[in-house]
Design a protein around this motif. Structure first.
Motif, PDB file in Angstrom:
ATOM      1  N   ASP A  78      15.631 -26.815   2.185  1.00 48.73           N
ATOM      2  CA  ASP A  78      15.428 -26.129   0.954  1.00 48.73           C
ATOM      3  C   ASP A  78      14.855 -24.666   0.945  1.00 48.73           C
ATOM      4  OD1 ASP A  78      12.997 -26.951   1.472  1.00 48.73           O
ATOM      5  OD2 ASP A  78      12.681 -28.387  -0.144  1.00 48.73           O
ATOM      6  N   ALA A  79      14.618 -24.323   2.028  1.00 52.97           N
ATOM      7  CA  ALA A  79      14.092 -22.806   2.289  1.00 52.97           C
ATOM      8  C   ALA A  79      14.890 -22.006   3.167  1.00 52.97           C
ATOM      9  CB  ALA A  79      12.395 -23.168   2.944  1.00 52.97           C
ATOM     10  N   LEU A  80      16.038 -22.296   3.464  1.00 56.05           N
ATOM     11  CA  LEU A  80      17.245 -21.576   4.176  1.00 56.05           C
ATOM     12  C   LEU A  80      17.391 -20.172   3.154  1.00 56.05           C
ATOM     13  CD1 LEU A  80      19.441 -24.270   5.474  1.00 56.05           C
ATOM     14  CD2 LEU A  80      17.580 -23.170   6.656  1.00 56.05           C
ATOM     15  N   ASN A  81      16.933 -19.157   3.858  1.00 55.27           N
ATOM     16  CA  ASN A  81      17.468 -17.773   3.051  1.00 55.27           C
ATOM     17  C   ASN A  81      18.305 -17.035   3.912  1.00 55.27           C
ATOM     18  OD1 ASN A  81      15.672 -18.209   0.990  1.00 55.27           O
ATOM     19  ND2 ASN A  81      14.030 -17.957   2.360  1.00 55.27           N
ATOM     20  N   PRO A  82      19.394 -16.592   3.309  1.00 52.84           N
ATOM     21  CA  PRO A  82      20.372 -15.542   4.064  1.00 52.84           C
ATOM     22  C   PRO A  82      19.719 -14.297   4.553  1.00 52.84           C
ATOM     23  CG  PRO A  82      21.359 -16.179   1.935  1.00 52.84           C
ATOM     24  CD  PRO A  82      19.718 -16.764   1.807  1.00 52.84           C
ATOM     25  N   LEU A  83      20.283 -13.859   5.589  1.00 57.87           N
ATOM     26  CA  LEU A  83      19.734 -12.622   6.182  1.00 57.87           C
ATOM     27  C   LEU A  83      18.370 -12.658   6.850  1.00 57.87           C
ATOM     28  CD1 LEU A  83      21.519 -10.387   3.571  1.00 57.87           C
ATOM     29  CD2 LEU A  83      22.476 -11.364   5.567  1.00 57.87           C
ATOM     30  N   THR A  84      17.892 -13.708   6.985  1.00 58.03           N
ATOM     31  CA  THR A  84      16.583 -13.578   7.482  1.00 58.03           C
ATOM     32  C   THR A  84      16.274 -14.014   9.170  1.00 58.03           C
ATOM     33  OG1 THR A  84      16.150 -15.739   6.914  1.00 58.03           O
ATOM     34  CG2 THR A  84      15.551 -14.233   5.309  1.00 58.03           C
ATOM     35  N   ASP A  85      17.762 -14.418   9.710  1.00 59.37           N
ATOM     36  CA  ASP A  85      17.317 -15.100  10.962  1.00 59.37           C
ATOM     37  C   ASP A  85      18.946 -14.191  11.877  1.00 59.37           C
ATOM     38  OD1 ASP A  85      17.235 -16.328  13.473  1.00 59.37           O
ATOM     39  OD2 ASP A  85      17.531 -18.272  12.567  1.00 59.37           O
ATOM     40  N   THR A  86      18.299 -13.682  12.986  1.00 57.20           N
ATOM     41  CA  THR A  86      19.470 -13.076  13.690  1.00 57.20           C
ATOM     42  C   THR A  86      19.565 -13.890  15.148  1.00 57.20           C
ATOM     43  OG1 THR A  86      17.956 -11.449  14.846  1.00 57.20           O
ATOM     44  CG2 THR A  86      18.997 -10.804  12.876  1.00 57.20           C
ATOM     45  N   SER A  87      19.046 -14.949  15.203  1.00 57.29           N
ATOM     46  CA  SER A  87      19.364 -15.785  16.449  1.00 57.29           C
ATOM     47  C   SER A  87      20.360 -16.695  16.324  1.00 57.29           C
ATOM     48  CB  SER A  87      17.943 -16.718  16.704  1.00 57.29           C
ATOM     49  OG  SER A  87      18.161 -17.878  15.701  1.00 57.29           O
ATOM     50  N   TRP A  88      20.777 -17.496  17.402  1.00 63.02           N
ATOM     51  CA  TRP A  88      21.914 -18.320  17.414  1.00 63.02           C
ATOM     52  C   TRP A  88      21.868 -19.460  16.253  1.00 63.02           C
ATOM     53  CZ3 TRP A  88      21.413 -23.524  17.822  1.00 63.02           C
ATOM     54  CH2 TRP A  88      20.083 -23.733  18.483  1.00 63.02           C
ATOM     55  N   ALA A  89      20.510 -19.666  15.966  1.00 62.07           N
ATOM     56  CA  ALA A  89      20.386 -20.853  15.009  1.00 62.07           C
ATOM     57  C   ALA A  89      20.723 -20.600  13.726  1.00 62.07           C
ATOM     58  CB  ALA A  89      18.807 -21.252  15.159  1.00 62.07           C
ATOM     59  N   ALA A  90      21.125 -19.173  13.382  1.00 63.05           N
ATOM     60  CA  ALA A  90      21.648 -18.770  12.038  1.00 63.05           C
ATOM     61  C   ALA A  90      22.894 -19.237  11.608  1.00 63.05           C
ATOM     62  CB  ALA A  90      21.361 -17.145  12.004  1.00 63.05           C
ATOM     63  N   TYR A  91      23.716 -19.452  12.813  1.00 62.71           N
ATOM     64  CA  TYR A  91      24.993 -20.266  12.572  1.00 62.71           C
ATOM     65  C   TYR A  91      25.088 -21.296  12.279  1.00 62.71           C
ATOM     66  CZ  TYR A  91      26.189 -15.497  14.763  1.00 62.71           C
ATOM     67  OH  TYR A  91      26.255 -14.558  15.064  1.00 62.71           O
ATOM     68  N   PRO A  92      24.501 -22.382  12.813  1.00 63.57           N
ATOM     69  CA  PRO A  92      24.467 -23.863  12.138  1.00 63.57           C
ATOM     70  C   PRO A  92      23.835 -24.002  11.037  1.00 63.57           C
ATOM     71  CG  PRO A  92      23.182 -23.708  14.229  1.00 63.57           C
ATOM     72  CD  PRO A  92      23.914 -22.536  14.250  1.00 63.57           C
ATOM     73  N   ALA A  93      22.431 -23.160  10.960  1.00 65.29           N
ATOM     74  CA  ALA A  93      21.556 -23.170   9.877  1.00 65.29           C
ATOM     75  C   ALA A  93      22.255 -22.757   8.590  1.00 65.29           C
ATOM     76  CB  ALA A  93      20.149 -22.583  10.014  1.00 65.29           C
ATOM     77  N   GLY A  94      23.198 -21.582   8.965  1.00 62.71           N
ATOM     78  CA  GLY A  94      24.133 -21.028   7.598  1.00 62.71           C
ATOM     79  C   GLY A  94      25.026 -21.947   7.091  1.00 62.71           C
ATOM     80  N   VAL A  95      25.515 -22.762   7.944  1.00 59.41           N
ATOM     81  CA  VAL A  95      26.402 -23.762   7.428  1.00 59.41           C
ATOM     82  C   VAL A  95      25.953 -24.867   6.578  1.00 59.41           C
ATOM     83  CG1 VAL A  95      28.149 -25.780   8.235  1.00 59.41           C
ATOM     84  CG2 VAL A  95      28.125 -23.562   9.533  1.00 59.41           C
ATOM     85  N   VAL A  96      24.631 -25.150   7.003  1.00 62.34           N
ATOM     86  CA  VAL A  96      23.927 -26.157   6.062  1.00 62.34           C
ATOM     87  C   VAL A  96      23.618 -25.274   4.706  1.00 62.34           C
ATOM     88  CG1 VAL A  96      21.653 -27.574   5.655  1.00 62.34           C
ATOM     89  CG2 VAL A  96      22.875 -27.311   7.971  1.00 62.34           C
TER      90      VAL A  96
END
Length: 382
Positions: A79-97
């Motif tokens: 519930d705290a995932l925010n767009p354009l805040t992460d440039t690491s590999w984890a942004a891809y799976p997190a972005g799907v969630v």
């Protein structure tokens, strides 16, 4: 690899995963920079995959770990995932969630452990493989009932809006929807797909991927600039997308454009859409070898009109063709990455050696060469 990823999950999280999934990288046979112009593309899935062991959580926690990258488990709140805040590999799976939750799906958390054999930085969609394997796993575990094209669109939204890369939908669709032994003909306007038989081995042929291992800084921002130029061309021609400019009317359309840069971009996109159709027509009548010159023609357009090639990619194409290849072209976003080479299977060793020697003579980093075997799309492994 399935067992290795499963065991890695168990060591990390202290429990057995609910399942293991895989999603492939892709290589694009023909149709470049056409997807965001609502045109046509023709990718095929590679045997190289991202593999994920996954379990659900009910406490709102998302835990991510990669076996391929040094570092601890990444722990996030869904519930705290925010767009354009992460440039690491984890942004891809997190972005799907994030994209799934934005679409109204009640994802309450997950544990993921991932490993990938898709080469990174080679233009073979390693990021789309991460996105699609995550989307498929969560679709299955949460019983969301989403179709493969729907999963591809959600994965694209993750990359566009969460990661911030303005890609089209080709990469994710190829990873989600490809079929073993086929290339995928995708209409990027209505997202309709057709599986086109592409069994090269049965015809004594091979498609090589040549990863130049190069990524030029010139590519930074160049994709967005060309996308903007294509959109400007469409506006000036009074169409919603360059897909709507008929190939037979191309010369007349170009005559209406005063900006030389925009004119080049329009010429490439409209002619590359036409090249996709030419390849389809040839494959439909079994003339597989005849697509080689169309690939080479496509490279010339990418080099001269779109201007996204580089010395390494040009050297691959020129050397391969001079060494007996049927055709070759750069593939992907350009300024480095990979090229594809269509050849008689009996000639692949000779062509590979010639390319390697040419790179050595030019002082370039040794390339990685491997066969592109049309493979299955995303799937559950266990």
């Amino acid at each position: 690899m399935t067992e290795r990823v499963r065991e890695g999950f168990t060591r990390l999280y202290g429990t057995v995963p609910e399942g293991v999934w895989a999603a492939p990288g892709r290589v694009n046979l023909i149709g470049e920079y056409t997807d965001f112009n609502e045109g046509f593309v023709m990718p095929l899935a590679l045997p190289h995959t991202a593999v994920a062991a996954v379990s659900r959580r009910s406490d709102g926690v998302l835990r991510l770990h990669s076996a391929d990258i040094e570092g601890p488990v990444v722990e996030l709140r869904v519930d705290a995932l925010n767009p354009l805040t992460d440039t690491s590999w984890a942004a891809y799976p997190a972005g799907v969630v994030w994209a799934l939750r934005q679409a109204g799906h009640a994802i309450t958390g997950a544990d993921l452990h991932l490993s990938s054999t898709v080469p990174t930085g080679a233009g073979l969609s390693s990021s789309a493989a991460l996105e699609v394997v995550t989307a498929l796993a969560l679709n299955d575990l949460y019983d969301l009932g989403l179709t493969r094209p729907e999963l591809a669109r959600l994965a694209q939204r993750a990359e566009n809006d969460f990661v911030g890369v303005p890609c089209g939908v080709m990469d994710q669709t190829a990873s989600a929807c490809c079929v073993d032994g086929h290339a995928l003909h995708l209409d990027c306007r209505d997202l309709s797909i057709r599986q086109v038989p592409f069994d090269l081995a049965a015809r004594g042929l091979a498609l090589l991927v040549v990863d130049t291992r190069v990524k030029h800084a010139l590519g930074d921002g160049a994709y967005a600039e060309r996308r903007a130029g294509c959109e400007e061309g469409a506006r000036r021609l009074g169409v919603s997308h360059l897909r709507d400019v008929p190939y037979e009317d191309l010369d007349a359309a170009l005559a209406r454009l005063s900006d030389e840069r925009v004119r080049r971009y329009v010429r490439h996109v409209v002619s590359d859409d036409h090249r996709v159709q030419r390849v389809i027509d040839l494959l439909d009548v079994g003339e597989v070898r005849a697509i080689g010159p169309v690939l080479t023609e496509g490279h010339a357009s990418l080099r001269d009109d779109l201007r996204i090639s580089c010395p390494e990619l040009d050297l691959v194409v020129d050397t391969a063709n001079a060494s007996g290849a049927l055709g070759a072209r750069m593939t992907g976003g350009g300024f480095g990455g990979s090229a594809v080479v269509l050849a008689e299977a009996s000639a692949t060793d000779t062509i590979t050696k010639a390319i390697e020697e040419a790179f050595t003579a030019a002082g370039f980093t040794a390339p990685r060469v491997f066969p592109a075997i049309p493979s299955a799309g995303a799937r559950r492994l266990s």
